[in-house]
Design a protein around this motif. Structure first.
Motif, short mmCIF file in Angstrom:
data_model
loop_
_atom_site.label_atom_id
_atom_site.label_comp_id
_atom_site.label_asym_id
_atom_site.label_seq_id
_atom_site.Cartn_x
_atom_site.Cartn_y
_atom_site.Cartn_z
N LYS A 178 0.79 -1.35 0.12
CA LYS A 178 -0.08 0.02 0.08
C LYS A 178 0.88 0.99 -0.01
CE LYS A 178 -3.90 -2.12 2.48
NZ LYS A 178 -4.63 -2.12 3.64
N LEU A 179 0.43 2.46 -0.42
CA LEU A 179 1.18 3.70 -0.63
C LEU A 179 0.90 4.04 0.87
CD1 LEU A 179 0.28 5.35 -4.06
CD2 LEU A 179 2.41 3.71 -3.24
N LYS A 180 1.96 4.97 1.36
CA LYS A 180 1.72 5.88 2.42
C LYS A 180 0.42 6.73 2.67
CE LYS A 180 6.53 5.63 4.06
NZ LYS A 180 7.57 6.40 4.44
N ASP A 181 -0.10 6.96 3.65
CA ASP A 181 -1.13 7.88 3.84
C ASP A 181 -0.75 9.35 3.11
OD1 ASP A 181 -2.89 6.08 5.05
OD2 ASP A 181 -2.51 6.82 6.87
N GLY A 182 -1.71 9.79 2.28
CA GLY A 182 -1.09 11.17 1.83
C GLY A 182 -0.51 11.25 0.74
N VAL A 183 0.21 9.85 -0.02
CA VAL A 183 0.85 10.10 -1.23
C VAL A 183 -0.25 10.05 -2.44
CG1 VAL A 183 2.16 8.40 -2.69
CG2 VAL A 183 2.70 8.51 -0.26
N SER B 67 10.35 5.52 -0.34
CA SER B 67 9.57 6.45 0.68
C SER B 67 8.23 6.63 0.50
CB SER B 67 10.43 7.80 0.60
OG SER B 67 10.00 8.32 -0.42
N TYR B 68 7.54 6.28 -0.58
CA TYR B 68 6.11 6.41 -1.01
C TYR B 68 5.23 5.17 -0.62
CZ TYR B 68 6.97 10.47 -3.66
OH TYR B 68 7.04 11.95 -4.09
N ILE B 69 6.08 3.89 -0.18
CA ILE B 69 5.24 2.79 0.07
C ILE B 69 5.27 2.52 1.59
CG2 ILE B 69 5.87 0.30 -0.19
CD1 ILE B 69 7.17 0.90 -2.64
N ASP B 70 4.21 1.98 2.07
CA ASP B 70 3.96 1.73 3.61
C ASP B 70 4.72 0.43 3.71
OD1 ASP B 70 3.22 0.74 6.02
OD2 ASP B 70 1.16 0.94 5.76
N GLY B 71 5.89 0.16 4.35
CA GLY B 71 6.65 -0.69 4.34
C GLY B 71 6.12 -1.78 5.13
#
Length: 100
Positions: free
Chosen positions: A11-16, A82-86
């Motif tokens: 998933k992408l990080k929130d706000g991306v 940095s855009y990815i929810d690790g």
């Protein structure tokens, strides 16, 4: 030796924003991934909940040897991740046993 398929779901990080992520993904693939020995093809996948990276390599060894070497490669990789929810990321590695 069989081809290797790498599937990574995340998933992408929130706000991306998706447009921003796609620009970063383009850069990461152009600067690093597509220049690696053994890369056959890559696809970026998405549905309403998840994203996925699908790549085909000549061999699992080629995939395992892929490692950023230059400052530009490292920067492109770090920006992409940095855009990815690790915490959401899951890797699956497969060897192709048979093609139809």
């Amino acid at each position: 030796m069989s081809n290797a398929i790498i599937l990574t779901f995340y998933k992408l990080k929130d706000g991306v924003s998706v447009p921003d992520f796609l620009l970063v993904a383009d850069k990461f693939h152009e600067v690093f991934v597509l220049k690696q020995k053994g890369v056959i093809s890559c696809k970026l996948l998405a549905n309403a909940e998840m994203w996925g990276d699908y790549s085909v390599w000549e061999s699992m060894d080629d995939f395992k040897r892929a490692d950023p070497q230059t400052p530009d490669e490292v920067a492109a990789m770090n920006e992409y991740f940095s855009y990815i929810d690790g915490d959401s990321a899951v890797d699956h590695h497969f060897n192709v046993e048979k093609s139809y």
